[in-house]
Write an enzyme that holds these catalytic residues in place. Sequence first.
Site, PDB file in Angstrom:
ATOM      1  N   SER A   1       0.772  -1.235  -0.050  1.00 25.61           N
ATOM      2  CA  SER A   1      -0.024  -0.007   0.104  1.00 25.61           C
ATOM      3  C   SER A   1       0.686   1.334  -0.067  1.00 25.61           C
ATOM      4  O   SER A   1       0.210   2.379  -0.337  1.00 25.61           O
ATOM      5  CB  SER A   1      -0.986  -0.083   1.013  1.00 25.61           C
ATOM      6  OG  SER A   1      -0.252   0.383   2.181  1.00 25.61           O
TER       7      SER A   1
ATOM      8  N   LYS B   1       1.147   4.724   6.777  1.00 22.69           N
ATOM      9  CA  LYS B   1       0.417   5.401   5.785  1.00 22.69           C
ATOM     10  C   LYS B   1       0.977   6.826   5.674  1.00 22.69           C
ATOM     11  O   LYS B   1       1.679   7.408   6.742  1.00 22.69           O
ATOM     12  CB  LYS B   1      -1.037   5.355   6.167  1.00 22.69           C
ATOM     13  CG  LYS B   1      -1.635   4.355   6.352  1.00 22.69           C
ATOM     14  CD  LYS B   1      -2.269   3.626   5.020  1.00 22.69           C
ATOM     15  CE  LYS B   1      -2.790   2.076   5.202  1.00 22.69           C
ATOM     16  NZ  LYS B   1      -3.153   1.655   3.707  1.00 22.69           N
TER      17      LYS B   1
END
Lengths: 166, 147
Positions: free
Chosen positions: B28, B70
């Site tokens: 991700s 993230k």
Amino acid sequence: MVENKNIIIAVIVLAAVAILYFLLHKSEEDKVKLQLELLGKHVSMETGEKPVTAVTKAKNTRDLFAEISRLEIPAYSLDGSFTHGDISSLLISSRSYFSRFTLEFKDINVEITEEDKAEAEVTVRLSGKLTSGERTDETHELECKFKKIEGEWLFSGITAVAVLQK
Amino acid sequence: MARVLAVALLAFIFFKFVCIPFRVKGYSMEPTYRNGGINLCFKLKYLFSTPKRGDVVTVRLAGEKVMLLKRIVATEGETVEFINGKLLINGKKLDEPYIKLPCEWNLSPRKVEKNKVYVIGDNRSVPIERHNFGQTSIKRITGVPLW
């Protein structure tokens, strides 16, 4: 001299007993953790798993749950009460989407809330390969509830925690 | 013996409370952070400052053995929106030089709540429903990767 020798032997024996106790004794928290480990083991699937293995694993998984359990996991469109039969069917049908996958529980925090009730906050990691060939790698936080039935901690509810809200 | 114990104690404190070693698992944050990469999570980064846009952070789940990696794209009170793959903050397109892969996401505007930040991975080439992103409590941010 003989007295000293006997004292040393007694201390060694006591220490050995204490070590054995700590190694072999399972607290209630340990027993709950074991149920999570078993769930991961039974739900996971290896490449080329035989149908008979899938059925056995579905039965083993079902046996870890109370007669009726509440599952709230929006990522998998699960929201409601599930019987043993529902859980077995769910497990068998979900296997058709994967060629292999592993379910692992990490960061397990267990709290015994009542004599026959426990709760656990855990991180679950699901990684594997879909039948379409795509990789899947998901991580969720779960709140698991347990009931002690006939001496065994059984899952009575699993709720996904919304760590990230779109 | 005492020296060995002191070193062991210092190492324990350092790797438990200052810098946690971790391995990136997943895609991700590609290409910024590759699957399998090794790093350290610096836990003292926000001791005297607050997380800001552009920071790559680790987000705690039930504990610190498995965390999400993230990037913060918006802070409290700001509005997040995607139009044809372009990220808009408060209605203005955000310059994101770290995005190297194609993105076609669309997301209606949403406001970041108090004491929360909005985090997204750098790899937005997957369908929006398969990417784990959104707003999370600042309390869940445990640190930043050291490199």
